[in-house]
Design an enzyme around this catalytic site. Structure first.
Site, PDB file in Angstrom:
ATOM      1  N   SER A 163       0.848  -1.190   0.000  1.00  0.00           N
ATOM      2  CA  SER A 163       0.000   0.000   0.000  1.00  0.00           C
ATOM      3  C   SER A 163       0.883   1.238   0.000  1.00  0.00           C
ATOM      4  O   SER A 163       2.038   1.205   0.451  1.00  0.00           O
ATOM      5  CB  SER A 163      -0.888  -0.007   1.253  1.00  0.00           C
ATOM      6  OG  SER A 163      -1.535   1.230   1.439  1.00  0.00           O
ATOM      7  N   TYR A 176      -1.972   0.194  10.182  1.00  0.00           N
ATOM      8  CA  TYR A 176      -2.027  -0.574   8.932  1.00  0.00           C
ATOM      9  C   TYR A 176      -0.770  -0.333   8.108  1.00  0.00           C
ATOM     10  O   TYR A 176      -0.165  -1.282   7.574  1.00  0.00           O
ATOM     11  CB  TYR A 176      -3.277  -0.170   8.151  1.00  0.00           C
ATOM     12  CG  TYR A 176      -3.403  -0.828   6.796  1.00  0.00           C
ATOM     13  CD1 TYR A 176      -3.896  -2.120   6.678  1.00  0.00           C
ATOM     14  CD2 TYR A 176      -3.053  -0.141   5.631  1.00  0.00           C
ATOM     15  CE1 TYR A 176      -4.023  -2.720   5.434  1.00  0.00           C
ATOM     16  CE2 TYR A 176      -3.172  -0.732   4.392  1.00  0.00           C
ATOM     17  CZ  TYR A 176      -3.659  -2.016   4.285  1.00  0.00           C
ATOM     18  OH  TYR A 176      -3.781  -2.614   3.049  1.00  0.00           O
TER      19      TYR A 176
END
Length: 254
Positions: A163, A176
């Site tokens: 990501s 995250y």
């Protein structure tokens, strides 16, 4: 739960069928990537935590393989479970070896956000963070370890989905993002340690997925995951060099 049915798919250009393990494949990017592989005649071992959605995905993939223009037989195996569970990971590896007599590709796509709504680090529940690391970082490495002998034998590839939160300092994305940053570093070292493999860690960009919606972002404004999947599949078809790749760049180069 294991469900193995044959489908009709294109034969490999080599002397054996190719086999891939794709985690988190009941929806979103995982399912979109599995579709790309099914169209190309790959044997697939797919997983997700929810059995009904996974079975629906497996049936769709069998139909996709059966409608491919070429001939051959692909096997689609669906195993519901949690990648953080060692027994489930062992079952994934065992099934892949049984149906394909080897493994050519591991796609580590399964992921969790952790705490939602996403908290600032000052309020990050540590138990949720530990769970996110177990799923997003430790489980991918464990699957690599389980499949590494088979991947080495076939000069295979590992595709780890990361990501932009792994490299950017977005507020509330610290937990995250930390799990994905760790996955990127593991990928970088794996590429150095295993030069016979292709190791890709990839940022798919924003996608119209349930995960993005759960993160509080405007998922409806994002492109569908099929666009990122088509771009990322170029890593497989063109056997691009190991490294960090972005779906947007791959799409622009096609």
């Amino acid at each position: 739960m294991t469900d193995i049915d044959p489908g009709h798919a294109a034969p490999d250009t080599r002397t054996r069928p190719r086999t891939a393990v794709v985690t988190g494949a009941s929806r979103g990017l995982g399912l979109a990537l599995a579709r790309e592989l099914a169209r190309d005649g790959w044997n697939l071992v797919i997983d997700a935590r929810g059995a009904p959605a996974l079975e629906d995905a497996a049936e769709e993939l069998r139909e996709t393989a059966a409608s491919s223009a070429a001939s051959g037989t692909a096997v689609i195996a669906a195993l519901a479970g949690d990648v953080a569970d060692p027994a489930h990971r062992a079952a994934l590896a065992r099934t892949a070896l049984e149906i394909g007599h080897g493994v050519d590709l591991l796609v580590n796509n399964a992921s969790v956000l952790g705490t939602t709504p996403l908290p600032r680090l000052a309020a990050q529940p540590l138990a949720d963070l530990e769970r996110a690391f177990a799923v997003n970082t430790v489980a991918p490495l464990a699957l690599v370890q389980a499949l590494l002998p088979a991947l080495r034998e076939r000069g295979g590839a590992v595709l780890n989905i990361t990501s932009d939160a792994a490299v950017e300092g977005y507020e509330t994305w610290g937990g995250y993002g930390a799990t994905k940053a760790a996955l990127e570093q593991l990928s970088r070292v794996l590429a150095a340690e295993e030069p016979g493999l292709a190791v890709w860690w990839t940022d798919p960009g924003e996608m119209r997925t349930r995960m993005l919606r759960e993160a509080g972002e405007d998922a409806d404004a994002a492109p569908p995951p099929e666009e990122a999947a088509a771009a990322l599949y170029r890593l497989v078809t063109d056997r691009l060099p190991s490294g960090r790749h972005q779906a947007a760049d791959l799409a622009g180069e096609r």
